[in-house]
Design a protein around this motif. Structure first.
Motif, PDB file in Angstrom:
ATOM      1  N   VAL A 196       0.844  -1.190   0.000  1.00  0.00           N
ATOM      2  CA  VAL A 196       0.000   0.000   0.000  1.00  0.00           C
ATOM      3  C   VAL A 196       0.884   1.246   0.000  1.00  0.00           C
ATOM      4  CG1 VAL A 196      -1.861  -1.193   1.229  1.00  0.00           C
ATOM      5  CG2 VAL A 196      -0.157   0.096   2.535  1.00  0.00           C
ATOM      6  N   ASP A 251      -2.190  -2.024  -3.862  1.00  0.00           N
ATOM      7  CA  ASP A 251      -3.201  -0.960  -3.908  1.00  0.00           C
ATOM      8  C   ASP A 251      -2.547   0.311  -4.447  1.00  0.00           C
ATOM      9  OD1 ASP A 251      -6.031  -0.100  -2.806  1.00  0.00           O
ATOM     10  OD2 ASP A 251      -4.614   1.506  -2.297  1.00  0.00           O
ATOM     11  N   MET A 289      -6.172   4.896   5.050  1.00  0.00           N
ATOM     12  CA  MET A 289      -5.453   3.677   4.704  1.00  0.00           C
ATOM     13  C   MET A 289      -5.815   2.538   5.657  1.00  0.00           C
ATOM     14  SD  MET A 289      -3.658   1.991   2.709  1.00  0.00           S
ATOM     15  CE  MET A 289      -3.200   3.300   1.560  1.00  0.00           C
ATOM     16  N   THR A 313      -8.795   0.988   4.261  1.00  0.00           N
ATOM     17  CA  THR A 313      -8.442   0.243   3.042  1.00  0.00           C
ATOM     18  C   THR A 313      -7.808  -1.103   3.396  1.00  0.00           C
ATOM     19  OG1 THR A 313      -8.121   2.272   1.756  1.00  0.00           O
ATOM     20  CG2 THR A 313      -7.014   0.276   0.960  1.00  0.00           C
ATOM     21  N   ASP A 344       3.915  -0.787   3.657  1.00  0.00           N
ATOM     22  CA  ASP A 344       3.528   0.584   3.312  1.00  0.00           C
ATOM     23  C   ASP A 344       4.758   1.284   2.738  1.00  0.00           C
ATOM     24  OD1 ASP A 344       2.235   2.978   3.064  1.00  0.00           O
ATOM     25  OD2 ASP A 344       1.729   3.203   5.190  1.00  0.00           O
TER      26      ASP A 344
END
Length: 369
Positions: free
Chosen positions: A160, A212, A228, A231, A247
């Motif tokens: 992400v 993502d 986030m 998500t 991340d």
């Protein structure tokens, strides 16, 4: 064998070679190969080949035991049938000096990745800094067994970008339209491109990965972590097999004059951005009961990266915030370079990072009961 005898033997070999060619031309290729194998297994033949390569007349009794002679046979002789090993049955294994990996157990499938093993000294080589005041036992965390479970079917890793518009110093051929200072909504020029590189490497190793690519911090930067979190939880509800959420960010650093800087290390002869793992805790007040497990897995990854890519990693940054890392035991926030780096440098860092991450995941899979 004296020189005259060697000359006579050479003549015989020449005649034999002609005979073999005739046999091949007349459809007796398989017989010719077997005949050549029988001749090549003789001590005289090995002595002759050593003479051609070294210029010395070798003792035939000793020559048959020479590893280099046997290895020559392994390289030259073809197999009798498809799928049959080319090495003669009497040939010894290659010397241990040419093999980097230890011999696999007889019951271990070919190509299986060995479980990761770590030494306390590797923990000592990893510096942990940051604003967090918690004391951590790096050796205990590095060497303890991981709780990550990759046994379920489905995606194992989710990549992400909480700050998905973060970008790098522009260079010729890699320009972009900025949405703000050193930011862009172009996914091919932001940290999203680094995430794509990581995903491609993981997938190449057979590790199912989700990426993502939504613009999470644009047009509003505020509230990005809360968005986030929603998500990530949506992905976890749909794919409970996910064990790691990575991340992907880039850092923001500058010199005394305010100009952006970028940490660089040379890897395989190319300039590569450095990587910093930012690990959260519960010191700031948010629930994060498993933060030490997250840190333990980060230490394992950094130890593997230190082995393969010395200098790639900066010190681990241990923080009071949790950065949504409470969602999975393998969650990490990784900064790939900084504002002064180029995207190409960050992409190289992403590739090397993903190779180390693949090694960790495949090793943990191999260690699972």
């Amino acid at each position: 064998m004296n020189r005259r005898g060697l000359y006579n033997f050479c003549t015989l070999l020449l005649l034999f070679s002609i005979a073999v060619r005739v046999m091949c031309a007349t459809g007796f290729a398989a017989r010719a190969e077997r005949a050549l194998r029988d001749t090549a297994g003789s001590r005289e033949f090995i002595s002759w080949m050593l003479y051609l390569e070294t210029g010395r007349i070798a003792d035939t009794d000793a020559a048959s035991d020479r590893p280099d002679a046997r290895l020559w046979l392994l390289r030259v002789l073809p197999a009798d049938e498809p799928g049959e090993k080319a090495a003669p049955a009497a040939a010894p294994a290659e010397p241990a000096a040419v093999t980097a990996e230890p011999a696999a157990d007889a019951d271990e499938p070919a190509g299986q990745t060995a479980p990761p093993a770590f030494l306390p000294a590797e923990a000592d080589a990893i510096a942990v800094g940051g604003a967090c005041t918690y004391a951590v036992d790096k050796q205990a965390l590095l060497t303890r067994a991981s709780k990550l479970d990759f046994s379920q079917e489905g995606p194992k890793v989710l990549i992400v970008h909480t700050h998905s518009s973060e970008a790098y110093t522009q260079e010729a051929g890699w320009e972009y339209a900025p949405s703000d200072y050193l930011r862009t909504s172009d996914p091919a020029r932001s940290v999203i491109a680094v995430g794509s590189e990581i995903a491609a490497v993981l997938e190449g190793h057979g590790i199912e990965t989700l990426h993502d690519t939504a613009l999470n911090d644009y047009p509003s930067y505020n509230g990005a972590y809360a968005r986030m979190e929603t998500t990530i939880e949506g992905y976890l509800a749909k794919y409970p097999s996910i064990q790691m959420v990575i991340d992907v960010h880039r850092d923001a650093t500058s010199d005394a004059s305010g100009s952006p800087t970028g940490p660089v290390v040379t890897v395989n002869g190319e300039a590569c951005a450095q990587v910093m793992l930012v690990m959260g805790t519960d010191e700031g007040g948010l629930a994060h009961p498993d933060w030490q497990e997250n840190l333990a897995n980060a230490l394992k990854l950094q130890a593997l990266l230190n082995r393969s890519y010395p200098g790639l990693c900066r010190d681990i940054d241990l923080r009071t915030e949790r950065f949504n890392e409470h969602e999975t035991p393998g969650s990490m926030l990784a900064e790939f370079g900084s504002t002064g780096n180029t995207l190409q440098e960050a992409l190289r860092a992403g590739h090397d990072f993903a190779e180390g991450l693949s090694e960790l995941i495949l090793g943990l899979q191999a260690a699972a009961p």
